[in-house]
Design an enzyme around this catalytic site. Sequence first.
Site, PDB file in Angstrom:
ATOM      1  CE  LYS A 283       3.931 -31.485  68.934  1.00  0.00           C
ATOM      2  NZ  LYS A 283       4.467 -29.868  68.366  1.00  0.00           N
ATOM      3  NE  ARG A 357      -2.648 -22.227  67.797  1.00  0.00           N
ATOM      4  CZ  ARG A 357      -2.514 -21.690  67.480  1.00  0.00           C
ATOM      5  NH1 ARG A 357      -2.364 -21.046  65.876  1.00  0.00           N
ATOM      6  NH2 ARG A 357      -0.837 -22.460  67.311  1.00  0.00           N
TER       7      ARG A 357
HETATM    8  N1  BES Z   1       2.837 -28.185  72.824  1.00  0.00           N
HETATM    9  C1  BES Z   1       3.142 -27.027  70.892  1.00  0.00           C
HETATM   10  C2  BES Z   1       4.462 -26.403  71.186  1.00  0.00           C
HETATM   11  C3  BES Z   1       5.246 -26.481  71.630  1.00  0.00           C
HETATM   12  C4  BES Z   1       6.734 -26.991  71.153  1.00  0.00           C
HETATM   13  C5  BES Z   1       5.768 -26.345  73.083  1.00  0.00           C
HETATM   14  C6  BES Z   1       7.629 -26.765  71.305  1.00  0.00           C
HETATM   15  C7  BES Z   1       7.029 -26.638  73.081  1.00  0.00           C
HETATM   16  C8  BES Z   1       8.371 -27.177  72.325  1.00  0.00           C
HETATM   17  C9  BES Z   1       1.830 -26.783  70.732  1.00  0.00           C
HETATM   18  O1  BES Z   1       0.995 -27.925  70.986  1.00  0.00           O
HETATM   19  C10 BES Z   1       2.398 -27.150  68.720  1.00  0.00           C
HETATM   20  O2  BES Z   1       2.189 -27.823  68.150  1.00  0.00           O
HETATM   21  N2  BES Z   1       2.393 -25.946  68.065  1.00  0.00           N
HETATM   22  C11 BES Z   1       2.494 -26.122  67.398  1.00  0.00           C
HETATM   23  C12 BES Z   1       1.324 -24.554  66.364  1.00  0.00           C
HETATM   24  C13 BES Z   1       0.917 -24.745  64.382  1.00  0.00           C
HETATM   25  C14 BES Z   1       0.585 -26.299  63.924  1.00  0.00           C
HETATM   26  C15 BES Z   1       0.607 -23.586  64.344  1.00  0.00           C
HETATM   27  C16 BES Z   1       3.437 -25.395  66.633  1.00  0.00           C
HETATM   28  O3  BES Z   1       4.003 -24.927  66.793  1.00  0.00           O
HETATM   29  O4  BES Z   1       4.280 -26.162  65.689  1.00  0.00           O
HETATM   30 MN    MN Z   2       0.700 -29.106  69.448  1.00  0.00          MN
END
Ligand code: BES
Ligand code: MN
Length: 503
Positions: A283, A357
């Site tokens: 990230k 997921r």
């Molecule tokens: N934990 C994150 C989602 C999230 C984002 C929670 C912002 C709270 C605030 C999750 O694990 C994630 O990183 N999701 C990705 C999925 C994508 C790679 C398909 C996302 O939403 O960017």
């Molecule tokens: Mn994530």
Amino acid sequence: MNIMRVEAKQARVDTENTAALVLLFCEGEGLPKEDGVILDRALGGALRELLQSKEFDGKVGELVVFHTHGKIPAKRLILVGLGKKHELNLDQIRQAMGHAAKRVRHAKCSAFTVVLPSVAPHETSLIDMGQTVTEGAILGSYQFTTYRSDGPIGKEVKRMTILAPQKDQLRQLSEGIRRGVATAEATVFVRDLCNHPSNVMTPTRIANEAKTVAKEAGVNLKILEQKEMEKLGMGALLGVAKGSHEPPKFIILQYHGAKKKDDRPVVLVGKTITFDTGGISLKPAENMEQMKADMTGGAEVLAAMRAAARLKLPLHLISILPAAENMPGGRAMRPGDVVKTLSGKTVEVQNTDAEGRLILSDGLAYATRFKPAALIDIATLTGACVVALGQFAIGMFGTDARLKEAIRKAGLRAGERVWEMPLWEEYFEQLRSDVADMRNIGGRGGGMITAALFLSKFVGDAPWVHLDIASTDWSERERAYIPKGPTGIGTRLLIQFLIDRSL
Ligand code: BES
Ligand code: MN
Ligand code: ZN
């Protein structure tokens, strides 16, 4: 944080001896019947004068403090606005109480009394009123100061008394207080778990918290260690955990409050990622610290379990927390790796940041072994949820109309509202993989939906609801009873659902 004690009492407002007396007002309605008039007279017309001056007219969030100079036994009078009478709902009462409790805390009073409002929203009982007033006060005074040398702001409020005009109201009011203390205390527990940094709140620490809950609440606990997960074939959860030095834990709590021993259980599954760096699909640095709260779902199902046991709800409940840390270590999963899930289905991991997921697929597959009467998962699952819903709605998906309706109602009651999104099979084409049964990302468009659809492949035929709380789990600013940072939103929704279900 210590939780304030709350009690109901029957007494007259003008004889109540307290550091602060809180009186709730509706906008443009004049003085509240009886109590307002009695107090106004005792204060020589000061309240009427204030209302006439229009300096205070009872808008939501408006607040005025009066010092009473011995005219009544209460040292201070705090007037708080509820907004327009015909628009009044439970959440406005909760908010007003959040403002009041903060003010009391700042005034360094260790105890206060609130007069039961003489108006109530449509179709609300005294139980609802007692619960809501209690929730607002406890949640509004929340602070997390564990790591701060300067300690808490103001003085910790130790006791709140709710004043009722009639003696026969006390029983219902007390039942409401009992529920309100349970739901608020559970939310405070969740906020604390989420506020602790991830160097403290590891999967091992979460497992220890679960042990404490199990011991105190007298519920059954089973913790699967890595070896056992390998034996069972939880390849998705293990894949996510591989990049971290912190060992994963698979936590199962079981509470048997049902009258019939063979009652099919409600099963709750909560995403418990103690920190989400994204893994190899790293990230960006900005706001990454907020990913310490990526275990909110797990904390909430743990807190709901504790509350259900404390309230002795007559139901069979199971909470499952698949817990791991998502790190980009030398043994971490790579984009393109294929994992075999507990269900037997294979997944191509195209993005290691879509880890929620993955751990949930094993959590849900495990849950189906209990033949749930209702299966609910709750997760900070997608950034797409934040984009679609902003801060005020939880994303809901599900396969069972009655279960969805029950969740929707509980959310409305709790002031933690859900909004349904489509779970249409058409979207599955976005999840197809060339090498495995599916891939873990759905590409551009409908990110919250493809994540939910992915989960749906692991729930068998259980009546299932998925709640995406990425939108609500972290607040950018302080609100009446919601702090800046981790909010614990979703906790009261789950508990309300369990209470409603056991009535
Ligand atoms: N934990 C994150 C989602 C999230 C984002 C929670 C912002 C709270 C605030 C999750 O694990 C994630 O990183 N999701 C990705 C999925 C994508 C790679 C398909 C996302 O939403 O960017
Ligand atoms: Mn994530
Ligand atoms: Zn995550």
